[in-house]
Design an enzyme around this catalytic site. Structure first.
Site, PDB file in Angstrom:
ATOM      1  N   ARG A   1      -2.615 -12.638   2.128  1.00  0.00           N
ATOM      2  CA  ARG A   1      -4.013 -12.318   1.894  1.00  0.00           C
ATOM      3  C   ARG A   1      -4.286 -12.434   0.399  1.00  0.00           C
ATOM      4  O   ARG A   1      -3.437 -12.048  -0.415  1.00  0.00           O
ATOM      5  CB  ARG A   1      -4.309 -10.862   2.314  1.00  0.00           C
TER       6      ARG A   1
ATOM      7  N   HIS B   1     -10.052  -2.610  -1.490  1.00  0.00           N
ATOM      8  CA  HIS B   1     -10.835  -2.187  -0.320  1.00  0.00           C
ATOM      9  C   HIS B   1     -11.837  -1.100  -0.701  1.00  0.00           C
ATOM     10  O   HIS B   1     -11.511  -0.219  -1.509  1.00  0.00           O
ATOM     11  CB  HIS B   1      -9.920  -1.548   0.737  1.00  0.00           C
TER      12      HIS B   1
ATOM     13  N   TYR C   1      -0.839 -10.477  -1.209  1.00  0.00           N
ATOM     14  CA  TYR C   1       0.314  -9.886  -0.529  1.00  0.00           C
ATOM     15  C   TYR C   1       0.421 -10.418   0.898  1.00  0.00           C
ATOM     16  O   TYR C   1      -0.581 -10.820   1.476  1.00  0.00           O
ATOM     17  CB  TYR C   1       0.198  -8.348  -0.513  1.00  0.00           C
TER      18      TYR C   1
ATOM     19  N   HIS D   1      -7.195  -8.165  -3.366  1.00  0.00           N
ATOM     20  CA  HIS D   1      -8.494  -7.502  -3.141  1.00  0.00           C
ATOM     21  C   HIS D   1      -8.368  -5.998  -3.296  1.00  0.00           C
ATOM     22  O   HIS D   1      -7.285  -5.435  -3.180  1.00  0.00           O
ATOM     23  CB  HIS D   1      -9.013  -7.818  -1.734  1.00  0.00           C
TER      24      HIS D   1
ATOM     25  N   TYR E   1       0.864  -1.193   0.000  1.00  0.00           N
ATOM     26  CA  TYR E   1       0.000   0.000   0.000  1.00  0.00           C
ATOM     27  C   TYR E   1       0.893   1.234   0.000  1.00  0.00           C
ATOM     28  O   TYR E   1       2.042   1.192   0.485  1.00  0.00           O
ATOM     29  CB  TYR E   1      -0.903  -0.004   1.241  1.00  0.00           C
TER      30      TYR E   1
HETATM   31 FE   LIG Z   1      -5.750  -5.091   2.048  1.00  0.00          FE
END
Ligand SMILES: [Fe+2]
Length: 277
Positions: free
Chosen positions: A212, A217, A191, A215, A157
């Site tokens: 994970r 968010h 990730y 996706h 991120y």
């Molecule tokens: Fe996430």
């Protein structure tokens, strides 16, 4: 209150809460004291183990700063976040299911016009995400805000990556007069949650992987409706069955379909919001 023993110490601590003026706090602390004592009793915790636990929690706090939230991550990998989510968001039919907020949301993402690209120059598979925001009976909700964030193709991120602008792959969109929204991005990737801190240590100690499934968010909100914090997961991702934070729900898994012309992918999803009671 002297000579307290294994048998009566818990009741003595709970009795001390008689003076707590806030009934909800009293209820929560009573439960935490009882469960913490029960755990210590059940495993017969040693002093060395207690110190290990104190060191772990201390390190967890020390790892937190204005961009890193190790306690949310700990709550996530222990399934506490998803349990709380399930209890707080029992959804009627037609309302989009929620999942973990996660530790990477930052407020203040730019308001962007319909169709904007949140990926900028970030490499990745171009993807168009579109759909509608609707009521539980399918009527359009005008002016709903969709706050969107996701990883770059390096699995990071923007808040984790000094090579990305702070609001890279983040943006706020509004549904139009038909409840429609559209934005451009890149396909997210699976990730690992950050493993360079105490949560990484405990995952390794448990023999668990940190991944994970890919996706995007969303927080979708509109006046008069219950907002939803959720994800759209990429169908076919190898981690859908073993998400490190237990967040996957079938209704949130979507196809990233190739668009006939143009070489990009498209995702379509309608978000349903429940009216505030
Ligand atoms: Fe996430």
């Amino acid at each position: 209150m002297r000579n307290l023993t294994e048998a009566n110490l818990t009741d003595a601590v709970v009795a001390k809460l008689a003076t707590c003026p806030n009934p909800r706090l009293k209820q929560i602390l009573t439960s935490i004291v009882r469960h913490a004592h029960a755990a210590v009793r059940e495993v017969e915790l040693t002093e060395a183990e207690w110190i290990e636990g104190i060191k772990f929690l201390t390190a967890t706090g020390q790892k937190c700063d204005d961009k890193r939230q190790e306690f949310i991550l700990l709550s996530d990998v222990l399934g506490v976040s998803m349990l709380m989510d399930a209890i707080n968001h029992r959804k009627p039919t037609g309302a989009t299911e929620s999942t973990v907020l996660g530790p990477f949301y930052i407020e203040g993402a730019p308001d962007l016009p319909h169709g904007s690209d949140i990926a900028g120059k970030t490499p990745g598979e171009p993807t168009i995400v579109s759909g509608r925001v609707v009521t539980t009976d399918g009527k359009p909700i005008v002016g709903a805000v969709l706050d969107v964030w996701q990883t770059a193709s390096n699995g990071l991120y923007s808040s984790q990556d000094p090579n990305q602008d702070l609001y890279n792959l983040r943006g706020r969109f509004r549904s139009d007069a038909d409840g429609r929204y559209t934005f451009r991005t890149i396909k997210p990737v699976s990730y690992p949650v950050p493993t360079d801190g105490p949560v990484g240590d405990i995952l390794r100690a448990m023999g668990r992987h940190p991944y994970r499934p890919a996706h995007i968010h969303f927080i979708v909100s509109a006046p008069g409706y219950e907002g939803v914090a959720t994800h759209l997961f990429a169908e076919g991702d190898p981690y859908l069955e073993s998400d490190a934070v237990f967040g996957v729900k079938d209704s949130l898994v979507v196809k990233f379909k190739p668009v006939a012309a143009g070489g990009s992918l498209e995702v379509q999803y309608d978000f349903g919001l429940k009216k505030v009671a």
